[in-house]
Write a protein that holds these residues in place. Structure first.
Motif, PDB file in Angstrom:
ATOM      1  N   VAL A   5       0.860  -1.186   0.000  1.00  0.00           N
ATOM      2  CA  VAL A   5       0.000   0.000   0.000  1.00  0.00           C
ATOM      3  C   VAL A   5       0.893   1.231   0.000  1.00  0.00           C
ATOM      4  CG1 VAL A   5      -1.774   1.323   1.221  1.00  0.00           C
ATOM      5  CG2 VAL A   5      -1.857  -1.192   1.223  1.00  0.00           C
ATOM      6  N   THR A   6       0.838   2.010  -1.081  1.00  0.00           N
ATOM      7  CA  THR A   6       1.545   3.281  -1.119  1.00  0.00           C
ATOM      8  C   THR A   6       0.601   4.389  -0.669  1.00  0.00           C
ATOM      9  OG1 THR A   6       0.968   3.818  -3.413  1.00  0.00           O
ATOM     10  CG2 THR A   6       2.902   2.419  -3.065  1.00  0.00           C
ATOM     11  N   GLY A   7       1.174   5.545  -0.315  1.00  0.00           N
ATOM     12  CA  GLY A   7       0.341   6.580   0.291  1.00  0.00           C
ATOM     13  C   GLY A   7      -0.267   6.078   1.583  1.00  0.00           C
ATOM     14  N   ALA A   8       0.495   5.251   2.301  1.00  0.00           N
ATOM     15  CA  ALA A   8      -0.058   4.477   3.414  1.00  0.00           C
ATOM     16  C   ALA A   8      -0.521   5.338   4.580  1.00  0.00           C
ATOM     17  CB  ALA A   8       0.989   3.474   3.912  1.00  0.00           C
ATOM     18  N   THR A   9       0.087   6.499   4.788  1.00  0.00           N
ATOM     19  CA  THR A   9      -0.318   7.350   5.900  1.00  0.00           C
ATOM     20  C   THR A   9      -1.279   8.445   5.461  1.00  0.00           C
ATOM     21  OG1 THR A   9       1.613   8.801   5.587  1.00  0.00           O
ATOM     22  CG2 THR A   9       1.871   6.934   7.084  1.00  0.00           C
ATOM     23  N   GLY A  10      -1.739   8.381   4.233  1.00  0.00           N
ATOM     24  CA  GLY A  10      -2.628   9.408   3.706  1.00  0.00           C
ATOM     25  C   GLY A  10      -4.085   9.158   4.023  1.00  0.00           C
ATOM     26  N   THR A  11      -4.925  10.013   3.483  1.00  0.00           N
ATOM     27  CA  THR A  11      -6.359   9.983   3.764  1.00  0.00           C
ATOM     28  C   THR A  11      -6.989   8.640   3.433  1.00  0.00           C
ATOM     29  OG1 THR A  11      -6.510  12.361   3.329  1.00  0.00           O
ATOM     30  CG2 THR A  11      -8.555  11.096   3.235  1.00  0.00           C
ATOM     31  N   VAL A  12      -6.640   8.082   2.283  1.00  0.00           N
ATOM     32  CA  VAL A  12      -7.232   6.817   1.848  1.00  0.00           C
ATOM     33  C   VAL A  12      -6.367   5.626   2.237  1.00  0.00           C
ATOM     34  CG1 VAL A  12      -7.946   5.469  -0.173  1.00  0.00           C
ATOM     35  CG2 VAL A  12      -8.492   7.902  -0.039  1.00  0.00           C
ATOM     36  N   GLY A  13      -5.050   5.788   2.182  1.00  0.00           N
ATOM     37  CA  GLY A  13      -4.139   4.671   2.419  1.00  0.00           C
ATOM     38  C   GLY A  13      -4.376   3.967   3.733  1.00  0.00           C
ATOM     39  N   ARG A  14      -4.624   4.726   4.785  1.00  0.00           N
ATOM     40  CA  ARG A  14      -4.872   4.102   6.092  1.00  0.00           C
ATOM     41  C   ARG A  14      -6.114   3.222   6.057  1.00  0.00           C
ATOM     42  NH1 ARG A  14      -1.910   6.039  10.335  1.00  0.00           N
ATOM     43  NH2 ARG A  14      -0.669   7.912   9.949  1.00  0.00           N
ATOM     44  N   ASN A  33       8.570   8.279   5.958  1.00  0.00           N
ATOM     45  CA  ASN A  33       9.126   8.347   7.317  1.00  0.00           C
ATOM     46  C   ASN A  33       8.480   7.286   8.203  1.00  0.00           C
ATOM     47  OD1 ASN A  33      10.225   9.007   9.774  1.00  0.00           O
ATOM     48  ND2 ASN A  33       9.734  11.177   9.664  1.00  0.00           N
ATOM     49  N   PRO A  34       9.015   6.069   8.220  1.00  0.00           N
ATOM     50  CA  PRO A  34       8.418   4.998   9.022  1.00  0.00           C
ATOM     51  C   PRO A  34       8.316   5.327  10.507  1.00  0.00           C
ATOM     52  CG  PRO A  34       9.987   4.088   7.458  1.00  0.00           C
ATOM     53  CD  PRO A  34      10.146   5.576   7.408  1.00  0.00           C
ATOM     54  N   ALA A  35       9.221   6.149  11.027  1.00  0.00           N
ATOM     55  CA  ALA A  35       9.237   6.446  12.455  1.00  0.00           C
ATOM     56  C   ALA A  35       7.980   7.182  12.907  1.00  0.00           C
ATOM     57  CB  ALA A  35      10.475   7.261  12.809  1.00  0.00           C
ATOM     58  N   THR A  36       7.348   7.908  12.013  1.00  0.00           N
ATOM     59  CA  THR A  36       6.156   8.674  12.385  1.00  0.00           C
ATOM     60  C   THR A  36       4.883   8.132  11.737  1.00  0.00           C
ATOM     61  OG1 THR A  36       6.509  10.239  10.551  1.00  0.00           O
ATOM     62  CG2 THR A  36       7.542  10.764  12.673  1.00  0.00           C
ATOM     63  N   ALA A  37       4.959   6.935  11.148  1.00  0.00           N
ATOM     64  CA  ALA A  37       3.816   6.413  10.385  1.00  0.00           C
ATOM     65  C   ALA A  37       2.613   6.104  11.264  1.00  0.00           C
ATOM     66  CB  ALA A  37       4.241   5.164   9.620  1.00  0.00           C
ATOM     67  N   ASN A  38       2.837   5.567  12.459  1.00  0.00           N
ATOM     68  CA  ASN A  38       1.751   5.263  13.393  1.00  0.00           C
ATOM     69  C   ASN A  38       0.681   4.383  12.752  1.00  0.00           C
ATOM     70  OD1 ASN A  38       0.385   5.358  15.871  1.00  0.00           O
ATOM     71  ND2 ASN A  38      -0.827   7.132  15.249  1.00  0.00           N
ATOM     72  N   LEU A  39       1.119   3.264  12.189  1.00  0.00           N
ATOM     73  CA  LEU A  39       0.214   2.338  11.527  1.00  0.00           C
ATOM     74  C   LEU A  39      -0.108   1.162  12.448  1.00  0.00           C
ATOM     75  CD1 LEU A  39       1.809   2.453   7.984  1.00  0.00           C
ATOM     76  CD2 LEU A  39      -0.413   3.374   8.665  1.00  0.00           C
ATOM     77  N   PRO A  40      -1.163   0.412  12.153  1.00  0.00           N
ATOM     78  CA  PRO A  40      -1.586  -0.672  13.049  1.00  0.00           C
ATOM     79  C   PRO A  40      -0.509  -1.746  13.239  1.00  0.00           C
ATOM     80  CG  PRO A  40      -3.314  -0.163  11.479  1.00  0.00           C
ATOM     81  CD  PRO A  40      -2.101   0.582  11.024  1.00  0.00           C
ATOM     82  N   GLU A  41      -0.605  -2.409  14.364  1.00  0.00           N
ATOM     83  CA  GLU A  41       0.316  -3.518  14.662  1.00  0.00           C
ATOM     84  C   GLU A  41       0.139  -4.610  13.613  1.00  0.00           C
ATOM     85  OE1 GLU A  41       1.301  -6.646  18.330  1.00  0.00           O
ATOM     86  OE2 GLU A  41      -0.216  -5.054  18.568  1.00  0.00           O
ATOM     87  N   GLY A  42       1.257  -5.180  13.196  1.00  0.00           N
ATOM     88  CA  GLY A  42       1.228  -6.244  12.207  1.00  0.00           C
ATOM     89  C   GLY A  42       1.509  -5.776  10.801  1.00  0.00           C
ATOM     90  N   VAL A  43       1.483  -4.453  10.570  1.00  0.00           N
ATOM     91  CA  VAL A  43       1.795  -3.915   9.248  1.00  0.00           C
ATOM     92  C   VAL A  43       3.309  -3.795   9.111  1.00  0.00           C
ATOM     93  CG1 VAL A  43       1.586  -1.915   7.720  1.00  0.00           C
ATOM     94  CG2 VAL A  43      -0.375  -2.673   9.083  1.00  0.00           C
ATOM     95  N   GLU A  44       3.849  -4.290   8.021  1.00  0.00           N
ATOM     96  CA  GLU A  44       5.274  -4.126   7.736  1.00  0.00           C
ATOM     97  C   GLU A  44       5.468  -2.747   7.109  1.00  0.00           C
ATOM     98  OE1 GLU A  44       8.818  -5.959   4.869  1.00  0.00           O
ATOM     99  OE2 GLU A  44       6.766  -6.761   4.780  1.00  0.00           O
ATOM    100  N   VAL A  45       6.200  -1.882   7.769  1.00  0.00           N
ATOM    101  CA  VAL A  45       6.394  -0.516   7.301  1.00  0.00           C
ATOM    102  C   VAL A  45       7.785  -0.395   6.684  1.00  0.00           C
ATOM    103  CG1 VAL A  45       6.390   1.930   7.927  1.00  0.00           C
ATOM    104  CG2 VAL A  45       4.888   0.328   9.139  1.00  0.00           C
TER     105      VAL A  45
END
Length: 294
Positions: A5-14, A33-45
């Motif tokens: 998933v690209t644009g992963a931290t954007g409006t739709v990507g999440r 910037n993976p350090a500030t992505a704040n994505l769900p657990e289990g996602v490979e960033v």
């Protein structure tokens, strides 16, 4: 296999990520910037930038499908579309979804000419746009001051776009399609402000500006909205703010069938009606409350 998933931290990507995780899919998220992505657990960033294809090789490794956006961080069309497609083909990526439709870049044509199994996702207007466009004025004054309050659009919930993308990436039957995505109803700007008023319990209102008032207020940089996103999507990087306001007035004041027509595409693909603006307003009501309000 993994879905990129690209644009992963954007409006739709999440939302694409959330829907894929609910399906039990393995997800890899691309972000600058993976350090500030704040994505769900289990996602490979993984780190990477679509505007710099040299950073993308690790992202495509062992990927079975990919959700791509057609623009960079500055919302300008991608210039290296063919290189991105070459990476995807070399990695033997199967399905591709492309989120765009507002402007033509190099990625769309490269994907169409490739051997990839592609599907274009073309929403007209995100409901989330109103967080940026109306959030501050409604929080501080309770008033949206814009031209053409009766202009119409069928805004779509960003989560519904994510649900469509996740379905297309994991099911067959969508190859070679360009899907025009809309919400369930055509609304005017005034009606959307009324929905926000009901959701927040506040006396919010739409105050219509005449074209001349708009030129005076927005053209001088006063109380106008941020025009940078509109500038990017109109592909007019060198145009003056005054000319950009004229383009916006023409767009708002000229009915456009493609921008107001409803489609049943979302329901056909995900098996339920798309969410209404009233539902979105309730979910996001806190963004339109005064600063410091509970």
């Amino acid at each position: 296999m993994t879905i990129l998933v690209t644009g992963a931290t954007g409006t739709v990507g999440r939302h694409v990520i959330d829907h894929l995780l609910r399906q039990g899919q393995k997800v890899r998220a691309l972000t600058r910037n993976p350090a500030t992505a704040n994505l769900p657990e289990g996602v490979e960033v993984v780190a990477g930038d679509l505007t710099d294809p040299g950073t993308l090789h690790p992202a495509f490794d062992d990927v079975s499908a990919a959700h791509l956006i057609t623009f960079g961080g500055d919302y300008q069309p991608l210039r290296h579309g063919q290189q991105i497609v070459d990476l995807a083909e070399k990695a033997e990526v199967g399905k591709i979804t492309l989120l765009g439709g507002w402007q033509e870049g190099t990625l769309e044509s490269a994907v169409q000419a490739s051997g990839l199994e592609w599907t274009f996702l073309n929403p007209v207007q995100f409901m989330a746009n109103f967080l940026t466009d109306w959030g501050e004025p409604l929080r501080t004054t309770g008033v949206v001051r814009e031209p053409y309050g009766d202009r119409k659009s069928p805004p779509i919930h960003e989560s519904d776009i994510g649900a469509v993308a996740a379905t297309v990436l994991t099911q067959d039957g969508h190859a070679g399609q360009a899907y025009h995505l809309t919400g369930p109803e055509v609304l005017t700007a005034r009606q959307m402000v009324r929905h926000l008023a009901e959701a927040t319990g506040r006396e919010l209102r739409f105050e219509e500006l005449t074209p001349d008032q708009t030129r005076r207020e927005w053209g001088t940089g006063g109380n106008r909205p941020d025009l940078s996103l509109f500038r990017a999507f109109t592909q007019t990087p060198g145009v003056s703010d005054e000319d950009l306001v004229e383009i916006l007035l023409q767009m708002y004041g000229t009915p456009h069938e493609y921008g107001t027509i409803l489609t049943d595409t979302v329901e056909r693909i995900i098996g339920r009606p798309p969410r209404t603006f009233a539902q979105w307003a309730v979910e996001h009501a806190h963004h339109f409350q005064p600063h410091g309000a509970a």
